[in-house]
Design an enzyme around this catalytic site. Structure first.
Site, PDB file in Angstrom:
ATOM      1  N   TYR A 165      20.898 -12.548  16.478  1.00  0.00           N
ATOM      2  CA  TYR A 165      19.605 -11.842  16.817  1.00  0.00           C
ATOM      3  C   TYR A 165      19.940 -10.573  17.307  1.00  0.00           C
ATOM      4  CZ  TYR A 165      15.358 -11.180  19.374  1.00  0.00           C
ATOM      5  OH  TYR A 165      13.956 -10.882  19.842  1.00  0.00           O
ATOM      6  N   LYS A 169      18.717  -6.987  15.523  1.00  0.00           N
ATOM      7  CA  LYS A 169      17.981  -6.044  16.371  1.00  0.00           C
ATOM      8  C   LYS A 169      18.769  -4.576  16.545  1.00  0.00           C
ATOM      9  CE  LYS A 169      14.280  -8.684  16.884  1.00  0.00           C
ATOM     10  NZ  LYS A 169      13.239  -8.129  16.510  1.00  0.00           N
TER      11      LYS A 169
END
Length: 290
Positions: A165, A169
């Site tokens: 993640y 990001k």
């Protein structure tokens, strides 16, 4: 009259959480909204129409304009389709908020290729595909536009158990930091949001004792303002929004050592000494944790 009267917006992942509050506030300020949501679970599995439909019903019940779109951000045809739906139904596209996301959290030693790939696919590829479709259409129509990408403090500052993640990001933030320079020529602003808000993605990440301090409704006002004409000069920025706290994240350069090239390269031992001697002046890796 709202600040977005006559504007048309597409919001991905708008069936719940932050996407829902973005969509509701956009509509309250006068924008017509395409509410995109695949309707799947937090981990990206499954699909359905009820999440997007319920938000559309809320907007219409309040007197706003909205339609639902159920496609996946990681499918090119669906990404193009949601932008086309905005133009077909409402005549144009002014605002694109890339918010859709999933989680497959795991410590890196237990990370699998599938966990890595699917998170990168939804977050990074999904943001690329929707942004590409919106950006191309904005340039074609020639009226400028507003693009908001959703990053995270996990990518900008780091977080345990979220290497997949966080990587996605961080890449989204890098994407923004390049695209805003290109968008200047066409009146398209591009900003990144790094939010802290209670949602199904964060319900087991935010400590229960503080969850009430971060309702998603508090994040959306800053996001919606960035979509207004007043924000036409605001671009290329990274916004941290948590509760009613709005901050700008900018990189800091900390000088360590410098000398003229005529003196030759640093000796390994010498440069090591300089680095260690400067350590007490380094900024924290994560300023939110100290």
């Amino acid at each position: 009259m709202g600040m977005l009267e006559g504007k048309v917006a597409v919001v991905t992942g708008a069936g719940g959480g932050l996407g829902r509050t973005h969509a509701l506030l956009l509509a309250k300020e006068g924008a017509a909204v395409v509410v995109n949501d695949l309707g799947g679970a937090r981990d990206g599995t499954g699909s359905g129409t009820s999440m997007a439909d319920s938000v559309v019903e809320e907007i219409r019940a309040a007197g706003g304009q909205a339609i639902a779109h159920y496609g996946s951000v990681s499918a090119k045809d669906d990404a193009i389709g949601m932008i086309d739906a905005a133009v077909t139904e409402f005549g144009k596209i002014d605002i694109c908020i890339c918010n859709a996301g999933i989680l497959r959290d795991k410590s890196f030693k237990n990370m699998t290729d599938d966990m890595w790939d699917v998170v990168l696919d939804v977050h990074l590829r999904g943001t690329y595909l929707v942004t590409k479709a919106a950006y191309d259409k904005m340039l074609e129509l020639g009226n400028g536009g507003r693009i908001i990408m959703t990053s995270s403090t996990s990518g900008l500052l780091g977080n345990f158990g979220q290497t997949n993640y966080g990587a996605a990001k961080a890449a989204i933030a890098g994407f923004m930091r390049c695209l805003w320079l290109e968008g200047l020529k066409y009146g398209v602003t591009v900003n990144v949001l790094a939010p802290t808000a209670m949602s199904r993605l964060t319900e087991d990440i935010l400590p229960e004792a503080v969850q009430d301090q971060f309702p998603p409704e508090t994040v959306s006002p800053a996001v919606v303002w960035l979509c207004t004409d007043e924000a036409k000069e605001v671009t290329g920025r990274q916004w941290l929004v948590a509760g009613n706290n709005v901050s700008l994240l900018s990189w800091q350069v900390t000088p360590i050592a410098d000398r003229d090239l005529s003196e030759g390269p640093w000796d390994v031992t010498e440069i090591g000494e300089r680095i260690l001697a400067s350590k007490e002046n380094w900024p924290p890796i994560n300023p939110l944790r100290g």
